[in-house]
Write an enzyme that holds these catalytic residues in place. Structure first.
Site, PDB file in Angstrom:
ATOM      1  N   HIS A 311       0.854  -1.199   0.000  1.00 59.63           N
ATOM      2  CA  HIS A 311       0.000   0.000   0.000  1.00 59.63           C
ATOM      3  C   HIS A 311       0.880   1.236   0.000  1.00 59.63           C
ATOM      4  O   HIS A 311       1.949   1.231   0.622  1.00 59.63           O
ATOM      5  CB  HIS A 311      -0.896   0.009   1.257  1.00 59.63           C
ATOM      6  CG  HIS A 311      -2.079   0.903   1.128  1.00 59.63           C
ATOM      7  ND1 HIS A 311      -1.992   2.253   1.370  1.00 59.63           N
ATOM      8  CD2 HIS A 311      -3.342   0.661   0.742  1.00 59.63           C
ATOM      9  CE1 HIS A 311      -3.187   2.801   1.175  1.00 59.63           C
ATOM     10  NE2 HIS A 311      -4.025   1.850   0.780  1.00 59.63           N
ATOM     11  N   ASP A 369      -7.948  -5.259   0.077  1.00 56.17           N
ATOM     12  CA  ASP A 369      -8.400  -6.123  -1.020  1.00 56.17           C
ATOM     13  C   ASP A 369      -7.997  -7.568  -0.856  1.00 56.17           C
ATOM     14  O   ASP A 369      -8.442  -8.420  -1.621  1.00 56.17           O
ATOM     15  CB  ASP A 369      -7.839  -5.574  -2.349  1.00 56.17           C
ATOM     16  CG  ASP A 369      -8.473  -4.248  -2.686  1.00 56.17           C
ATOM     17  OD1 ASP A 369      -7.745  -3.274  -2.921  1.00 56.17           O
ATOM     18  OD2 ASP A 369      -9.713  -4.176  -2.662  1.00 56.17           O
TER      19      ASP A 369
HETATM   20  C1  SDX Z   1      -6.361  -0.028  -2.770  1.00 50.98           C
HETATM   21  O1  SDX Z   1      -4.613   4.534  -1.988  1.00 50.98           O
HETATM   22  C2  SDX Z   1      -5.479   3.866  -1.346  1.00 50.98           C
HETATM   23  O2  SDX Z   1      -5.826   4.215  -0.226  1.00 50.98           O
HETATM   24  C3  SDX Z   1      -6.076   2.670  -2.065  1.00 50.98           C
HETATM   25  C4  SDX Z   1      -7.068   1.838  -1.275  1.00 50.98           C
HETATM   26  C5  SDX Z   1      -8.334   2.602  -1.004  1.00 50.98           C
HETATM   27  O3  SDX Z   1      -9.036   2.220  -0.050  1.00 50.98           O
HETATM   28  O4  SDX Z   1      -8.653   3.515  -1.781  1.00 50.98           O
HETATM   29  O5  SDX Z   1      -6.480   1.434  -0.053  1.00 50.98           O
HETATM   30  C6  SDX Z   1      -7.490   0.596  -2.062  1.00 50.98           C
HETATM   31  O6  SDX Z   1      -6.140   0.286  -3.907  1.00 50.98           O
HETATM   32  C7  SDX Z   1      -5.468  -0.985  -2.027  1.00 50.98           C
HETATM   33  C8  SDX Z   1      -4.229  -1.437  -2.876  1.00 50.98           C
HETATM   34  C9  SDX Z   1      -4.700  -2.537  -3.808  1.00 50.98           C
HETATM   35  N1  SDX Z   1      -3.673  -2.909  -4.775  1.00 50.98           N
HETATM   36  C10 SDX Z   1      -3.029  -4.067  -4.711  1.00 50.98           C
HETATM   37  O7  SDX Z   1      -3.167  -4.894  -3.808  1.00 50.98           O
HETATM   38  C11 SDX Z   1      -2.111  -4.331  -5.905  1.00 50.98           C
HETATM   39  C12 SDX Z   1      -0.749  -4.847  -5.405  1.00 50.98           C
HETATM   40  N2  SDX Z   1      -0.082  -3.780  -4.706  1.00 50.98           N
HETATM   41  C13 SDX Z   1       0.865  -2.971  -5.464  1.00 50.98           C
HETATM   42  O8  SDX Z   1       0.562  -2.803  -6.802  1.00 50.98           O
HETATM   43  C14 SDX Z   1       1.352  -1.752  -4.703  1.00 50.98           C
HETATM   44  O9  SDX Z   1       1.646  -2.155  -3.441  1.00 50.98           O
HETATM   45  C15 SDX Z   1       0.458  -0.522  -4.639  1.00 50.98           C
HETATM   46  C16 SDX Z   1       0.029  -0.071  -5.983  1.00 50.98           C
HETATM   47  C17 SDX Z   1      -0.744  -0.790  -3.799  1.00 50.98           C
HETATM   48  C18 SDX Z   1       1.284   0.583  -3.980  1.00 50.98           C
HETATM   49  O10 SDX Z   1       2.293   0.891  -4.846  1.00 50.98           O
HETATM   50  P1  SDX Z   1       3.407   2.012  -4.460  1.00 50.98           P
HETATM   51  O11 SDX Z   1       3.084   2.739  -3.227  1.00 50.98           O
HETATM   52  O12 SDX Z   1       3.677   2.810  -5.690  1.00 50.98           O
HETATM   53  O13 SDX Z   1       4.590   1.112  -4.084  1.00 50.98           O
HETATM   54  P2  SDX Z   1       5.641   0.650  -5.122  1.00 50.98           P
HETATM   55  O14 SDX Z   1       4.940   0.094  -6.322  1.00 50.98           O
HETATM   56  O15 SDX Z   1       6.629   1.746  -5.310  1.00 50.98           O
HETATM   57  O16 SDX Z   1       6.305  -0.565  -4.341  1.00 50.98           O
HETATM   58  C19 SDX Z   1       7.366  -0.331  -3.465  1.00 50.98           C
HETATM   59  C20 SDX Z   1       8.227  -1.565  -3.635  1.00 50.98           C
HETATM   60  C21 SDX Z   1       8.578  -1.861  -5.093  1.00 50.98           C
HETATM   61  O17 SDX Z   1       9.807  -2.526  -5.100  1.00 50.98           O
HETATM   62  P3  SDX Z   1      11.155  -1.604  -5.472  1.00 50.98           P
HETATM   63  O18 SDX Z   1      10.894  -0.975  -6.814  1.00 50.98           O
HETATM   64  O19 SDX Z   1      11.272  -0.576  -4.375  1.00 50.98           O
HETATM   65  O20 SDX Z   1      12.274  -2.614  -5.477  1.00 50.98           O
HETATM   66  O21 SDX Z   1       7.502  -2.728  -3.189  1.00 50.98           O
HETATM   67  C22 SDX Z   1       7.285  -3.619  -4.269  1.00 50.98           C
HETATM   68  C23 SDX Z   1       7.528  -2.839  -5.549  1.00 50.98           C
HETATM   69  O22 SDX Z   1       8.002  -3.701  -6.584  1.00 50.98           O
HETATM   70  N3  SDX Z   1       5.900  -4.062  -4.183  1.00 50.98           N
HETATM   71  C24 SDX Z   1       5.482  -5.313  -4.339  1.00 50.98           C
HETATM   72  C25 SDX Z   1       4.086  -5.259  -4.127  1.00 50.98           C
HETATM   73  N4  SDX Z   1       3.720  -4.006  -3.869  1.00 50.98           N
HETATM   74  C26 SDX Z   1       4.836  -3.263  -3.908  1.00 50.98           C
HETATM   75  N5  SDX Z   1       6.128  -6.450  -4.635  1.00 50.98           N
HETATM   76  C27 SDX Z   1       5.365  -7.579  -4.724  1.00 50.98           C
HETATM   77  N6  SDX Z   1       4.029  -7.599  -4.528  1.00 50.98           N
HETATM   78  C28 SDX Z   1       3.355  -6.468  -4.227  1.00 50.98           C
HETATM   79  N7  SDX Z   1       2.042  -6.507  -4.022  1.00 50.98           N
END
Ligand code: SDX
Length: 435
Positions: A311, A369
């Protein structure tokens, strides 16, 4: 009335030989903010923050998240207390008005909602234009905006009365619309709302009752549905809420702004994650395949991510996920779903991920989720309906945040700037001279 920030210090920024003093404001809780609105005028530079990781877009009094501690407050009330003690319509009143309603206030509010649950009969004809197998979010995106065609007064979002009526209509009609979308997908006749049922029960009956049989509601399922809606009601300036605010900042009316929010929520990184998460759990298929998927999630060269994990704000366990997990256990018991393979895989996946140094180091915890899809699946919804159900809960957050923006005297049309790295100015070359 907002604009309750107070300047508590000043930030000095030295840029291109100039020193600019910028006010620093403090709110009730959370990080202080540096007000940069004068930066361009005084120093001739913009700030740049593509994912808004360090940028606030507004002042708000609706929801507060402490991501480090996993705290979520709606108008100051913790989400777990609301989920335990309140009901979705009461939370709607709280988000819209700022206070929990008295009994007379709640009776009047829920009575207003009840009076607007029906759709204009011609709305039903929109569905005939969709293929039967249309994705539910494709139908929701289209029909929410189209609803405005039946309420010409709604086009004027500057009129508080019209605005508030649009909010009431959106809250009241979304369940009817969502249920029709589901019925259209499965080829069953539409079921109209019944005014003496509660919000969640009315929605479940419109989805699952069939004219051939008496509908027997399950109280645990009704309570779980109501709680699912509470847990998805609002969440600060997430992608879809920011979309609603930006769309509304141009003066676009509430139906248009909410339709934009529905479209943004659809993405798998946002509201589409619940659907993607259940598909992922099904793809994993058995507990012994979990290590393979954990490895893929950690592989920089593999675009696969563990859906339902991570998140932007929570660097701790999403408090909604905790309540959602408890709701799933209650549903499984009430519906006598024994040893659900999906639940076993989810629990084992969570356990392994939370012990894995990659997830620990990047502070990736289950989010709302991760369990919401399992709950919706247990209630009986198909996977592609999950984001529609998320939109059902989030509509109150969208209209509350939209209204707060419209009533904020400092609000202006949202118009971000950029850093340009394209071609420098050059003259046109006629095609016959190009080589
Ligand atoms: C919702 O914003 C909100 O409040 C949203 C929400 C709401 O109520 O409105 O809470 C609802 O959307 C919840 C989130 C649902 N999405 C997912 O579950 C999809 C999987 N999660 C990711 O796509 C990600 O964690 C996000 C999109 C939720 C957050 O992305 P960020 O903040 O941009 O974080 P990032 O992509 O920069 O990740 C940081 C690091 C990265 O690695 P590095 O580049 O630093 O090496 O963590 C890794 C990412 O690759 N990473 C993951 C991961 N999520 C982040 N690696 C594996 N699996 C994951 N799920």
């Amino acid at each position: 009335m907002i604009n309750k920030t107070k300047q508590t210090s000043t930030a000095k920024l030295e840029v291109k030989g100039k020193t600019v003093e910028l006010p620093v404001y403090s709110g009730t809780d959370g990080p202080d903010v540096v007000d940069v609105k004068r930066l361009y005028a005084e120093a001739g530079v913009f700030t740049l923050d593509p994912g808004f990781t360090s940028t606030g877009s507004c002042e708000s009094q609706i929801t507060f998240i402490n991501g480090e501690e996993g705290i979520l407050l709606h108008r100051g009330y913790p989400i777990d207390q609301l989920a335990e003690n309140s009901g979705f319509l009461e939370v709607c009143y709280l988000l819209l008005n700022g206070e929990l309603p008295t009994q007379p206030e709640f009776k009047a509010f829920s009575g207003r909602i009840t009076q607007h649950t029906m759709l204009h009969t011609q709305m039903d004809r929109f569905f005939d234009g969709f293929r039967r197998d249309s994705h539910p979010m494709a139908m929701l995106t289209g029909t929410v905006g189209a609803m405005s065609a039946f309420y010409p007064g709604a086009m004027d979002s500057s009129d508080p009365e019209e605005r508030n009526l649009a909010y009431i209509r959106l809250l009241a009609k979304m369940p009817t619309l969502a249920a029709r979308i589901y019925k259209y997908n499965i080829g069953q006749p539409f079921v109209d709302p019944i005014n003496d049922l509660g919000y969640a029960e009315n929605f479940l009956r419109m989805c699952f009752s069939i004219t051939a049989e008496k509908y027997v509601p399950n109280p645990t399922v009704i309570r779980a549905m109501d709680r699912l809606l509470i847990l998805q009601a609002d969440h600060e300036q997430n992608a879809s809420t920011s979309t609603v605010r930006l769309a509304g900042s141009s003066g676009a009316h509430p139906y248009a702004a909410v339709a934009a929010g529905v479209a943004s929520l659809w993405g798998p990184s946002h509201g589409g994650a619940n659907e993607a998460c259940l598909r992922m759990l099904r793809e994993i298929g058995s507990v012994d395949r979990i290590p393979e998927f954990i490895a893929r999630a950690k592989d920089k060269n593999d675009p696969f991510r563990l859906m339902g994990f991570g998140h932007r704000v929570y660097k701790n366990y999403d408090p909604r996920a905790k309540v959602m997990q408890q709701t799933v256990h209650e549903l499984m018991e009430a519906l006598e779903i024994k040893n659900s393979p999906i639940m076993q895989i989810a629990m084992e996946l969570e356990k392994i991920a939370l012990e894995d140094e990659y997830f620990v180091e990047k502070k990736l915890y289950p989010n709302v989720d991760f369990y919401s899809g399992i709950a919706m699946d247990a209630i009986g919804f198909p996977t592609d309906m999950f984001t529609v159900l998320f939109a059902l809960g989030r509509t109150v957050g969208w209209v509350s945040q939209l209204n707060e923006m419209i009533e904020d005297p400092s609000q202006r049309i949202g118009r971000p700037r950029q850093i340009y790295t394209g071609a420098a100015k050059r003259d046109f070359v006629p095609i016959q001279e190009r080589r």
